[in-house]
Design a protein around this motif. Sequence first.
Motif, PDB file in Angstrom:
ATOM      1  N   ARG A 163       0.654  -1.063  -0.046  1.00 38.12           N
ATOM      2  CA  ARG A 163       0.112   0.107   0.169  1.00 38.12           C
ATOM      3  C   ARG A 163       0.822   1.145   0.016  1.00 38.12           C
ATOM      4  O   ARG A 163       2.046   1.436   0.531  1.00 38.12           O
ATOM      5  CB  ARG A 163      -1.059  -0.054   1.213  1.00 38.12           C
ATOM      6  N   GLY A 164       0.243   2.279  -0.574  1.00 37.77           N
ATOM      7  CA  GLY A 164       0.864   3.734  -0.320  1.00 37.77           C
ATOM      8  C   GLY A 164       2.445   3.637  -1.167  1.00 37.77           C
ATOM      9  O   GLY A 164       3.051   4.668  -0.784  1.00 37.77           O
ATOM     10  N   ASN A 165       2.668   2.968  -2.233  1.00 40.25           N
ATOM     11  CA  ASN A 165       3.808   3.154  -2.807  1.00 40.25           C
ATOM     12  C   ASN A 165       3.867   4.031  -4.214  1.00 40.25           C
ATOM     13  O   ASN A 165       2.438   4.277  -4.580  1.00 40.25           O
ATOM     14  CB  ASN A 165       4.249   1.674  -3.214  1.00 40.25           C
ATOM     15  N   ALA A 166       4.666   4.503  -4.323  1.00 42.89           N
ATOM     16  CA  ALA A 166       4.441   5.968  -5.569  1.00 42.89           C
ATOM     17  C   ALA A 166       4.353   5.277  -6.797  1.00 42.89           C
ATOM     18  O   ALA A 166       3.750   6.087  -7.644  1.00 42.89           O
ATOM     19  CB  ALA A 166       5.811   6.678  -5.439  1.00 42.89           C
ATOM     20  N   ARG A 167       4.659   3.998  -7.172  1.00 41.62           N
ATOM     21  CA  ARG A 167       4.332   3.646  -8.447  1.00 41.62           C
ATOM     22  C   ARG A 167       3.510   2.248  -8.428  1.00 41.62           C
ATOM     23  O   ARG A 167       2.261   2.350  -8.424  1.00 41.62           O
ATOM     24  CB  ARG A 167       5.498   3.152  -9.363  1.00 41.62           C
ATOM     25  N   ALA A 168       3.899   1.161  -8.096  1.00 40.44           N
ATOM     26  CA  ALA A 168       2.822   0.057  -8.137  1.00 40.44           C
ATOM     27  C   ALA A 168       3.155  -0.571  -6.600  1.00 40.44           C
ATOM     28  O   ALA A 168       4.288  -0.616  -6.011  1.00 40.44           O
ATOM     29  CB  ALA A 168       3.467  -1.043  -9.166  1.00 40.44           C
ATOM     30  N   GLY A 169       1.934  -1.241  -6.260  1.00 39.61           N
ATOM     31  CA  GLY A 169       2.033  -2.265  -5.284  1.00 39.61           C
ATOM     32  C   GLY A 169       3.108  -3.752  -5.408  1.00 39.61           C
ATOM     33  O   GLY A 169       4.015  -3.863  -4.931  1.00 39.61           O
ATOM     34  N   MET A 170       2.812  -4.377  -6.587  1.00 41.54           N
ATOM     35  CA  MET A 170       3.418  -5.428  -7.114  1.00 41.54           C
ATOM     36  C   MET A 170       3.616  -5.347  -8.491  1.00 41.54           C
ATOM     37  O   MET A 170       2.919  -4.978  -9.238  1.00 41.54           O
ATOM     38  CB  MET A 170       2.399  -6.787  -6.758  1.00 41.54           C
ATOM     39  N   ALA A 171       5.048  -5.477  -8.597  1.00 41.60           N
ATOM     40  CA  ALA A 171       5.400  -5.197 -10.378  1.00 41.60           C
ATOM     41  C   ALA A 171       5.924  -6.657 -10.597  1.00 41.60           C
ATOM     42  O   ALA A 171       7.031  -7.049  -9.828  1.00 41.60           O
ATOM     43  CB  ALA A 171       6.387  -4.191 -10.413  1.00 41.60           C
ATOM     44  N   VAL A 172       5.539  -7.367 -11.452  1.00 43.51           N
ATOM     45  CA  VAL A 172       6.108  -8.665 -12.218  1.00 43.51           C
ATOM     46  C   VAL A 172       6.712  -8.503 -13.517  1.00 43.51           C
ATOM     47  O   VAL A 172       6.107  -7.967 -14.542  1.00 43.51           O
ATOM     48  CB  VAL A 172       5.032  -9.586 -11.929  1.00 43.51           C
ATOM     49  N   GLY A 173       8.087  -8.594 -13.434  1.00 42.24           N
ATOM     50  CA  GLY A 173       8.874  -8.643 -14.905  1.00 42.24           C
ATOM     51  C   GLY A 173       8.708 -10.022 -15.636  1.00 42.24           C
ATOM     52  O   GLY A 173       8.102 -10.981 -15.121  1.00 42.24           O
ATOM     53  N   GLY A 174       9.474  -9.926 -16.855  1.00 49.44           N
ATOM     54  CA  GLY A 174       9.364 -10.852 -17.688  1.00 49.44           C
ATOM     55  C   GLY A 174       9.996 -12.433 -16.980  1.00 49.44           C
ATOM     56  O   GLY A 174      10.699 -12.337 -16.199  1.00 49.44           O
ATOM     57  N   ALA A 175       9.637 -13.329 -17.416  1.00 48.30           N
ATOM     58  CA  ALA A 175       9.957 -14.904 -16.923  1.00 48.30           C
ATOM     59  C   ALA A 175       9.681 -15.045 -15.492  1.00 48.30           C
ATOM     60  O   ALA A 175      10.405 -15.824 -15.221  1.00 48.30           O
ATOM     61  CB  ALA A 175      11.278 -14.975 -17.392  1.00 48.30           C
ATOM     62  N   CYS A 176       8.721 -14.365 -14.742  1.00 49.45           N
ATOM     63  CA  CYS A 176       8.445 -14.497 -13.614  1.00 49.45           C
ATOM     64  C   CYS A 176       7.202 -15.057 -13.276  1.00 49.45           C
ATOM     65  O   CYS A 176       6.085 -14.906 -13.874  1.00 49.45           O
ATOM     66  CB  CYS A 176       8.603 -13.004 -12.673  1.00 49.45           C
ATOM     67  N   SER A 177       6.867 -15.738 -12.174  1.00 51.61           N
ATOM     68  CA  SER A 177       5.644 -16.237 -11.864  1.00 51.61           C
ATOM     69  C   SER A 177       5.440 -16.185 -10.213  1.00 51.61           C
ATOM     70  O   SER A 177       6.328 -16.240  -9.560  1.00 51.61           O
ATOM     71  CB  SER A 177       5.517 -17.794 -12.144  1.00 51.61           C
ATOM     72  N   ILE A 178       4.264 -15.567 -10.092  1.00 57.51           N
ATOM     73  CA  ILE A 178       3.823 -15.160  -8.794  1.00 57.51           C
ATOM     74  C   ILE A 178       2.420 -15.544  -8.284  1.00 57.51           C
ATOM     75  O   ILE A 178       1.684 -15.527  -9.247  1.00 57.51           O
ATOM     76  CB  ILE A 178       3.916 -13.636  -8.561  1.00 57.51           C
ATOM     77  N   TRP A 179       2.346 -16.142  -6.921  1.00 59.99           N
ATOM     78  CA  TRP A 179       1.103 -16.653  -6.537  1.00 59.99           C
ATOM     79  C   TRP A 179       0.909 -15.590  -5.420  1.00 59.99           C
ATOM     80  O   TRP A 179       1.651 -15.456  -4.463  1.00 59.99           O
ATOM     81  CB  TRP A 179       1.390 -17.867  -5.984  1.00 59.99           C
ATOM     82  N   MET A 180      -0.350 -15.215  -5.334  1.00 60.69           N
ATOM     83  CA  MET A 180      -0.839 -14.129  -4.341  1.00 60.69           C
ATOM     84  C   MET A 180      -2.248 -14.512  -3.586  1.00 60.69           C
ATOM     85  O   MET A 180      -3.119 -14.684  -4.345  1.00 60.69           O
ATOM     86  CB  MET A 180      -0.847 -12.601  -4.661  1.00 60.69           C
ATOM     87  N   GLU A 205       4.554  -7.205 -16.838  1.00 65.16           N
ATOM     88  CA  GLU A 205       5.488  -7.077 -17.806  1.00 65.16           C
ATOM     89  C   GLU A 205       5.207  -8.039 -19.062  1.00 65.16           C
ATOM     90  O   GLU A 205       4.785  -9.386 -18.260  1.00 65.16           O
ATOM     91  CB  GLU A 205       6.787  -6.655 -17.858  1.00 65.16           C
ATOM     92  N   PRO A 206       5.712  -8.123 -20.275  1.00 66.52           N
ATOM     93  CA  PRO A 206       5.593  -9.434 -21.021  1.00 66.52           C
ATOM     94  C   PRO A 206       6.189 -10.852 -20.616  1.00 66.52           C
ATOM     95  O   PRO A 206       7.061 -10.505 -20.064  1.00 66.52           O
ATOM     96  CB  PRO A 206       6.045  -8.940 -22.442  1.00 66.52           C
ATOM     97  N   PHE A 207       5.383 -11.731 -20.692  1.00 69.26           N
ATOM     98  CA  PHE A 207       5.873 -13.200 -20.563  1.00 69.26           C
ATOM     99  C   PHE A 207       6.129 -13.311 -18.773  1.00 69.26           C
ATOM    100  O   PHE A 207       6.848 -14.013 -18.210  1.00 69.26           O
ATOM    101  CB  PHE A 207       7.329 -13.373 -21.025  1.00 69.26           C
ATOM    102  N   SER A 208       5.069 -12.557 -18.199  1.00 69.44           N
ATOM    103  CA  SER A 208       4.958 -12.916 -16.698  1.00 69.44           C
ATOM    104  C   SER A 208       3.654 -13.677 -16.414  1.00 69.44           C
ATOM    105  O   SER A 208       2.728 -13.589 -17.109  1.00 69.44           O
ATOM    106  CB  SER A 208       5.087 -11.483 -15.818  1.00 69.44           C
ATOM    107  N   GLN A 209       3.663 -14.292 -15.252  1.00 67.92           N
ATOM    108  CA  GLN A 209       2.541 -15.169 -14.842  1.00 67.92           C
ATOM    109  C   GLN A 209       2.074 -14.730 -13.425  1.00 67.92           C
ATOM    110  O   GLN A 209       3.007 -14.964 -12.470  1.00 67.92           O
ATOM    111  CB  GLN A 209       2.574 -16.275 -15.210  1.00 67.92           C
ATOM    112  N   VAL A 210       0.916 -14.253 -13.114  1.00 69.94           N
ATOM    113  CA  VAL A 210       0.365 -13.905 -11.802  1.00 69.94           C
ATOM    114  C   VAL A 210      -0.859 -14.894 -11.537  1.00 69.94           C
ATOM    115  O   VAL A 210      -1.906 -14.692 -12.340  1.00 69.94           O
ATOM    116  CB  VAL A 210       0.111 -12.675 -11.649  1.00 69.94           C
ATOM    117  N   THR A 211      -1.078 -15.329 -10.456  1.00 66.59           N
ATOM    118  CA  THR A 211      -2.179 -16.162  -9.976  1.00 66.59           C
ATOM    119  C   THR A 211      -2.762 -15.410  -8.729  1.00 66.59           C
ATOM    120  O   THR A 211      -1.879 -15.348  -7.790  1.00 66.59           O
ATOM    121  CB  THR A 211      -1.860 -17.617  -9.686  1.00 66.59           C
ATOM    122  N   LEU A 212      -3.817 -14.997  -8.665  1.00 70.23           N
ATOM    123  CA  LEU A 212      -4.441 -14.171  -7.613  1.00 70.23           C
ATOM    124  C   LEU A 212      -5.619 -15.103  -7.015  1.00 70.23           C
ATOM    125  O   LEU A 212      -6.384 -15.706  -7.661  1.00 70.23           O
ATOM    126  CB  LEU A 212      -4.955 -12.852  -7.872  1.00 70.23           C
TER     127      LEU A 212
END
Length: 440
Positions: free
Chosen positions: A263-280, A296-303
Amino acid sequence: MNHFRLVEALFFVSFSRPIEGWQESRFRGGEGMKILGIVLFLLGSVSKLPARDIYVNNLQGNDSFYGITEKSINVNGPVRTIGQALKLAHAGDRIVLAKTAEPYRESVTFFGQKNSCAPGNPFRLEGNGAILDGSEPIPEEWWEPYQKGIFRFQPPWQAWQNLFWKGKPLKKGKVQRDGDAPVQIVLEPMEWTLYEGFVYFKPEPGRLPGEYQLSMAGKRHGVVLLHVRGVEIRDLIVQGYQNDGMVASNNATDVHLENVTLRGNARAGMAVGGACSIWMNRCTVGDNRYAQLLTEPFSQVTLLSTELISNTAPGWVDHGTEITPDGRTVDQSVVFRDGKRIFGGLNEPVPEIPVHATEAGETEAPETVPALEENEEEGLLDDSAEEEISETDEETSEDWGEMTEESTEEPTDETVDFLGSGEEEEETESEEDSSFDFSL
């Protein structure tokens, strides 16, 4: 004794003799080969060591300690910083934070194999509800008069910024353009904006900026994940950073976030770059200025049961979508939300909650959304509270308040650099916003 230190000691004892003596007394009798075999055996067993707990306490700890015990009894007590714990840690270890009355004020980086999983053991950070905070006070001498009761200062980092008062983000004013006429900084009392590298702020009549003890987003990133695999971060609040609360870059894979608030960050809360996989899972992301989730391109996020609050910025800004010359949309990043893939970003705004005055006539910081509860002790949010702020404000030249249903084009940021290149990104117009009870 620590296994790594035992191996180091054996090497020192075995190989510190002169070469001639070694050749005559060691290899001739086979003793050297026996010691070398023991050393190699110990090296092989190191990777099979059980996971260790490394304790961190930013009030009682000391970075010269080993972090073995939770209490500060002797040199085995907790370390003071998360950064030192990451230096001491090895694959499969667990870092345990003490939740103290003070936030952890540092930027931390998980890097490489030593901060990754081991066979059967993820690399864990247990936050226990602790706060990781990147905000810093603004020195009173930085302020200079501008015009019409407006003051300004030039922050060290100028691409993105946020301004806080009493632990809450202040409402952001507008920069007005009218053809070839000079740009106008239009602010109401207790509003601020960022333009051409300067932060502009208008105090209440008869007051100076230094009287408010304002703070800004000072440190660049909260948590950086680089070349890691199998990392779990639990029960942590990350807030007040100049770029992103958390950023995954350069092949950070199989990263799991559980009950994390960004919260309250000046750009993004969560930033995910290429070739990265994140589960939230069970995470809350809100009150960030450009995007709650940035991909970013070629990233994967599971919410999973995760809320992206589109208040000060869109819930999801996708830089991984490409429009081909024939008009087709090609999605190069993938986001799943509760088992269903979603496309195209999340841009919905929320209604404005205005700043109001107290009975004494002084402006009060924005109220919290009713769904949130304020902790009576030191004004901290309840650990399970969902941070929900008010309306919309983003860091590019687009004005979300002026977008209609027919005009829903997603904003883009041509100079995004997940690791903070420091290139200046000019902010122009932004819609007013007020925010939830953001506790630093």
